[in-house]
Design a protein around this motif. Structure first.
Motif, PDB file in Angstrom:
ATOM      1  N   ILE A 193      -6.969 -20.234  13.271  1.00  0.00           N
ATOM      2  CA  ILE A 193      -7.318 -21.343  12.933  1.00  0.00           C
ATOM      3  C   ILE A 193      -6.470 -22.464  13.414  1.00  0.00           C
ATOM      4  CG2 ILE A 193      -8.530 -23.056  11.497  1.00  0.00           C
ATOM      5  CD1 ILE A 193     -10.230 -21.005  10.172  1.00  0.00           C
ATOM      6  N   ILE A 194      -5.378 -22.465  12.865  1.00  0.00           N
ATOM      7  CA  ILE A 194      -4.171 -23.245  12.838  1.00  0.00           C
ATOM      8  C   ILE A 194      -3.708 -23.359  14.534  1.00  0.00           C
ATOM      9  CG2 ILE A 194      -1.707 -23.674  12.651  1.00  0.00           C
ATOM     10  CD1 ILE A 194      -2.165 -22.446   9.860  1.00  0.00           C
ATOM     11  N   GLY A 195      -3.522 -22.025  14.948  1.00  0.00           N
ATOM     12  CA  GLY A 195      -3.265 -22.027  16.403  1.00  0.00           C
ATOM     13  C   GLY A 195      -4.257 -22.645  17.344  1.00  0.00           C
ATOM     14  N   GLU A 196      -5.568 -22.182  17.082  1.00  0.00           N
ATOM     15  CA  GLU A 196      -6.354 -22.538  18.158  1.00  0.00           C
ATOM     16  C   GLU A 196      -7.231 -23.879  17.969  1.00  0.00           C
ATOM     17  OE1 GLU A 196      -9.411 -19.350  18.052  1.00  0.00           O
ATOM     18  OE2 GLU A 196      -7.761 -17.886  18.025  1.00  0.00           O
ATOM     19  N   ILE A 197      -7.199 -24.257  16.732  1.00  0.00           N
ATOM     20  CA  ILE A 197      -7.951 -25.693  16.368  1.00  0.00           C
ATOM     21  C   ILE A 197      -7.213 -26.568  15.653  1.00  0.00           C
ATOM     22  CG2 ILE A 197     -10.022 -26.604  15.276  1.00  0.00           C
ATOM     23  CD1 ILE A 197     -11.315 -23.677  15.653  1.00  0.00           C
ATOM     24  N   VAL A 198      -6.758 -26.304  14.619  1.00  0.00           N
ATOM     25  CA  VAL A 198      -5.813 -27.517  13.633  1.00  0.00           C
ATOM     26  C   VAL A 198      -4.836 -27.820  14.371  1.00  0.00           C
ATOM     27  CG1 VAL A 198      -4.840 -27.794  11.544  1.00  0.00           C
ATOM     28  CG2 VAL A 198      -6.933 -26.413  11.711  1.00  0.00           C
ATOM     29  N   TRP A 199      -3.584 -27.087  14.661  1.00  0.00           N
ATOM     30  CA  TRP A 199      -2.620 -27.697  15.193  1.00  0.00           C
ATOM     31  C   TRP A 199      -2.502 -28.414  16.514  1.00  0.00           C
ATOM     32  CZ3 TRP A 199       1.478 -29.640  13.764  1.00  0.00           C
ATOM     33  CH2 TRP A 199       2.653 -29.707  14.299  1.00  0.00           C
ATOM     34  N   PRO A 200      -3.588 -28.125  17.465  1.00  0.00           N
ATOM     35  CA  PRO A 200      -3.685 -28.946  18.604  1.00  0.00           C
ATOM     36  C   PRO A 200      -4.416 -30.120  18.320  1.00  0.00           C
ATOM     37  CG  PRO A 200      -4.292 -26.530  19.151  1.00  0.00           C
ATOM     38  CD  PRO A 200      -3.980 -26.613  17.684  1.00  0.00           C
ATOM     39  N   LEU A 201      -5.135 -30.215  17.394  1.00  0.00           N
ATOM     40  CA  LEU A 201      -5.491 -31.710  16.886  1.00  0.00           C
ATOM     41  C   LEU A 201      -4.698 -32.333  16.389  1.00  0.00           C
ATOM     42  CD1 LEU A 201      -8.008 -33.571  16.203  1.00  0.00           C
ATOM     43  CD2 LEU A 201      -8.530 -31.986  14.271  1.00  0.00           C
ATOM     44  N   TYR A 202      -4.007 -31.728  15.484  1.00  0.00           N
ATOM     45  CA  TYR A 202      -3.027 -32.692  14.781  1.00  0.00           C
ATOM     46  C   TYR A 202      -1.727 -32.900  15.606  1.00  0.00           C
ATOM     47  CZ  TYR A 202      -4.921 -31.254   9.948  1.00  0.00           C
ATOM     48  OH  TYR A 202      -5.451 -30.853   9.025  1.00  0.00           O
ATOM     49  N   ARG A 203      -1.391 -32.312  16.600  1.00  0.00           N
ATOM     50  CA  ARG A 203      -0.507 -32.738  17.366  1.00  0.00           C
ATOM     51  C   ARG A 203      -0.810 -34.131  18.577  1.00  0.00           C
ATOM     52  NH1 ARG A 203       0.804 -26.866  19.058  1.00  0.00           N
ATOM     53  NH2 ARG A 203      -0.576 -27.249  20.749  1.00  0.00           N
ATOM     54  N   GLU A 204      -2.406 -33.832  18.731  1.00  0.00           N
ATOM     55  CA  GLU A 204      -2.754 -35.016  19.382  1.00  0.00           C
ATOM     56  C   GLU A 204      -3.059 -36.387  18.428  1.00  0.00           C
ATOM     57  OE1 GLU A 204      -6.628 -34.696  21.202  1.00  0.00           O
ATOM     58  OE2 GLU A 204      -6.490 -32.484  21.757  1.00  0.00           O
ATOM     59  N   LEU A 205      -3.297 -36.082  17.256  1.00  0.00           N
ATOM     60  CA  LEU A 205      -3.216 -37.031  16.418  1.00  0.00           C
ATOM     61  C   LEU A 205      -1.768 -37.716  16.239  1.00  0.00           C
ATOM     62  CD1 LEU A 205      -5.886 -35.448  13.602  1.00  0.00           C
ATOM     63  CD2 LEU A 205      -6.081 -37.544  15.312  1.00  0.00           C
ATOM     64  N   LEU A 206      -0.883 -36.980  16.032  1.00  0.00           N
ATOM     65  CA  LEU A 206       0.491 -37.315  15.755  1.00  0.00           C
ATOM     66  C   LEU A 206       0.990 -38.093  17.078  1.00  0.00           C
ATOM     67  CD1 LEU A 206       2.832 -37.348  13.855  1.00  0.00           C
ATOM     68  CD2 LEU A 206       3.420 -35.081  14.691  1.00  0.00           C
ATOM     69  N   ALA A 207       0.665 -37.547  18.222  1.00  0.00           N
ATOM     70  CA  ALA A 207       1.134 -38.305  19.485  1.00  0.00           C
ATOM     71  C   ALA A 207       0.513 -39.674  19.450  1.00  0.00           C
ATOM     72  CB  ALA A 207       0.458 -37.062  20.753  1.00  0.00           C
ATOM     73  N   GLU A 208      -0.550 -39.770  19.073  1.00  0.00           N
ATOM     74  CA  GLU A 208      -1.259 -41.067  19.171  1.00  0.00           C
ATOM     75  C   GLU A 208      -0.550 -41.982  18.180  1.00  0.00           C
ATOM     76  OE1 GLU A 208      -3.465 -44.223  20.316  1.00  0.00           O
ATOM     77  OE2 GLU A 208      -3.645 -42.467  21.241  1.00  0.00           O
ATOM     78  N   GLU A 209      -0.290 -41.695  16.974  1.00  0.00           N
ATOM     79  CA  GLU A 209       0.290 -42.060  16.072  1.00  0.00           C
ATOM     80  C   GLU A 209       1.855 -42.727  16.210  1.00  0.00           C
ATOM     81  OE1 GLU A 209       0.812 -40.112  12.169  1.00  0.00           O
ATOM     82  OE2 GLU A 209      -1.285 -40.169  12.059  1.00  0.00           O
ATOM     83  N   GLN A 210       2.358 -41.854  17.109  1.00  0.00           N
ATOM     84  CA  GLN A 210       3.914 -42.096  17.889  1.00  0.00           C
ATOM     85  C   GLN A 210       3.852 -43.126  19.118  1.00  0.00           C
ATOM     86  OE1 GLN A 210       5.060 -37.990  18.165  1.00  0.00           O
ATOM     87  NE2 GLN A 210       6.101 -38.241  15.811  1.00  0.00           N
ATOM     88  N   ARG A 211       2.608 -43.266  19.695  1.00  0.00           N
ATOM     89  CA  ARG A 211       2.706 -43.895  20.898  1.00  0.00           C
ATOM     90  C   ARG A 211       2.790 -45.505  20.463  1.00  0.00           C
ATOM     91  NH1 ARG A 211      -0.088 -40.270  23.705  1.00  0.00           N
ATOM     92  NH2 ARG A 211      -2.130 -40.010  22.818  1.00  0.00           N
ATOM     93  N   HIS A 212       2.583 -45.800  19.306  1.00  0.00           N
ATOM     94  CA  HIS A 212       2.727 -47.328  18.602  1.00  0.00           C
ATOM     95  C   HIS A 212       4.177 -47.603  17.969  1.00  0.00           C
ATOM     96  CE1 HIS A 212      -1.832 -47.656  19.522  1.00  0.00           C
ATOM     97  NE2 HIS A 212      -1.695 -46.401  19.229  1.00  0.00           N
ATOM     98  N   THR A 213       4.766 -48.548  18.097  1.00  0.00           N
ATOM     99  CA  THR A 213       5.723 -48.823  17.582  1.00  0.00           C
ATOM    100  C   THR A 213       5.508 -49.138  16.227  1.00  0.00           C
ATOM    101  OG1 THR A 213       5.813 -51.204  18.776  1.00  0.00           O
ATOM    102  CG2 THR A 213       7.120 -49.410  19.744  1.00  0.00           C
ATOM    103  N   ASN A 214       4.488 -49.879  15.879  1.00  0.00           N
ATOM    104  CA  ASN A 214       4.132 -50.441  14.537  1.00  0.00           C
ATOM    105  C   ASN A 214       3.266 -49.031  13.781  1.00  0.00           C
ATOM    106  OD1 ASN A 214       2.182 -51.215  12.403  1.00  0.00           O
ATOM    107  ND2 ASN A 214       2.836 -53.489  13.007  1.00  0.00           N
ATOM    108  N   ARG A 215       3.909 -48.860  13.037  1.00  0.00           N
ATOM    109  CA  ARG A 215       3.392 -47.397  11.957  1.00  0.00           C
ATOM    110  C   ARG A 215       2.128 -47.891  11.778  1.00  0.00           C
ATOM    111  NH1 ARG A 215       6.038 -43.592   9.541  1.00  0.00           N
ATOM    112  NH2 ARG A 215       5.025 -43.923   7.442  1.00  0.00           N
ATOM    113  N   ARG A 216       1.629 -49.137  11.247  1.00  0.00           N
ATOM    114  CA  ARG A 216       0.244 -49.451  10.743  1.00  0.00           C
ATOM    115  C   ARG A 216      -0.571 -49.356  11.921  1.00  0.00           C
ATOM    116  NH1 ARG A 216       0.351 -54.541   7.258  1.00  0.00           N
ATOM    117  NH2 ARG A 216       1.479 -53.142   5.796  1.00  0.00           N
ATOM    118  N   ASP A 217      -0.406 -49.738  13.147  1.00  0.00           N
ATOM    119  CA  ASP A 217      -1.181 -49.510  14.463  1.00  0.00           C
ATOM    120  C   ASP A 217      -1.290 -48.277  14.648  1.00  0.00           C
ATOM    121  OD1 ASP A 217      -1.138 -52.450  14.656  1.00  0.00           O
ATOM    122  OD2 ASP A 217       0.283 -52.568  16.192  1.00  0.00           O
ATOM    123  N   GLY A 218      -0.393 -47.532  14.641  1.00  0.00           N
ATOM    124  CA  GLY A 218      -0.394 -46.008  14.715  1.00  0.00           C
ATOM    125  C   GLY A 218      -1.494 -45.310  14.005  1.00  0.00           C
TER     126      GLY A 218
END
Length: 177
Positions: free
Chosen positions: A123-148
Motif C-alpha cells: 500500500i505504501i509503495g503503490e498508493i501512499v508514497w506516490p500520493l505523499y510525494r505529490e503532496l510534498l512536491a506541491e508544498e515545496q513549490r511555494h516559497t511561503n510555507r503557509r501557501d504550500g
C-alpha cells in the motif's frame, strides 16, 4: 532536541505483533511513550516526555496530512493514517496510525492517543508514497510555507472530494483492496 538530523535512508521495522503507543496533551506534547515507541524512535523516555510529538516527524512527510490529522482529532473524531516517521539517528519507519482524542470523565478532550501498527509495504509503495510525494512536491513549490500547506491541503481535499471519502475512509478502502 535537534531536528537537524541527517537522513540515513535506512528503514527500521517492528513486529506485526507489536504496537507503538504514545499519548499527548492538548498541545501535542508527549505524555507517554511505550517501549516499542522508544526502541523504534531511538529516544529515551526522558528525551521524549514533554517534547512535541513532531520530534519524530520525517521531513518527507507532507504537512497537509498532519494538518488533516490534527484537525480531525481536535474536532473530536478518530483518524487512521499512514505516516512516515524519523528516528533519532535519521532512520525512518512507516506506521499505520490510529489516532483518537482522549476524554476526561465529563467527555471533554484532554489529550490524544495513538496506536501504530506495521504498515503494509505494498500500500505504501503503490498508493501512499506516490500520493505523499505529490503532496510534498506541491508544498515545496511555494516559497511561503503557509501557501504550500494551503496548496497541498487543497490538493488532498480535491482528491477526497472526487472520491466522496474522508481521509480515513480512503485509507480503509486502500487497506481493504
Amino acid at each position: 532536541m535537534t531536528r537537524d538530523v541527517v537522513l540515513t535512508g535506512a528503514e527500521r521495522f517492528f513486529g506485526e505483533d507489536e504496537i507503538i503507543v504514545s499519548k499527548t496533551d492538548l498541545k501535542g506534547r508527549l505524555t507517554y511513550c511505550n517501549d516499542v515507541f522508544l526502541r523504534i524512535s531511538g529516544y529515551t523516555e526522558k528525551e521524549c516526555l514533554g517534547q512535541p510529538h513532531s520530534l519524530i516527524r520525517h521531513p518527507q512527510m507532507p504537512r497537509c496530512v498532519f494538518k488533516l490529522l490534527w484537525d480531525t482529532v481536535q474536532g473530536g473524531h478518530e483518524i487512521f493514517a499512514y505516516v512516515l516517521n524519523r528516528s533519532k539517528n535519521g532512520d525512518h519507519y512507516w506506521v499505520d496510525a490510529h489516532v483518537t482524542p482522549s476524554r476526561d470523565k465529563s467527555g471533554e478532550i484532554n489529550g490524544y492517543h495513538s496506536n501504530r501498527r506495521v504498515a503494509d509495504p505494498s500500500i505504501i509503495g503503490e498508493i501512499v508514497w506516490p500520493l505523499y510525494r505529490e503532496l510534498l512536491a506541491e508544498e515545496q513549490r511555494h516559497t511561503n510555507r503557509r501557501d504550500g500547506l494551503a496548496a497541498s491541503t487543497s490538493m488532498i481535499s480535491k482528491l477526497l472530494e472526487e472520491k466522496a471519502l474522508q481521509y480515513d475512509e480512503f485509507i480503509a478502502r486502500v487497506r481493504a483492496a
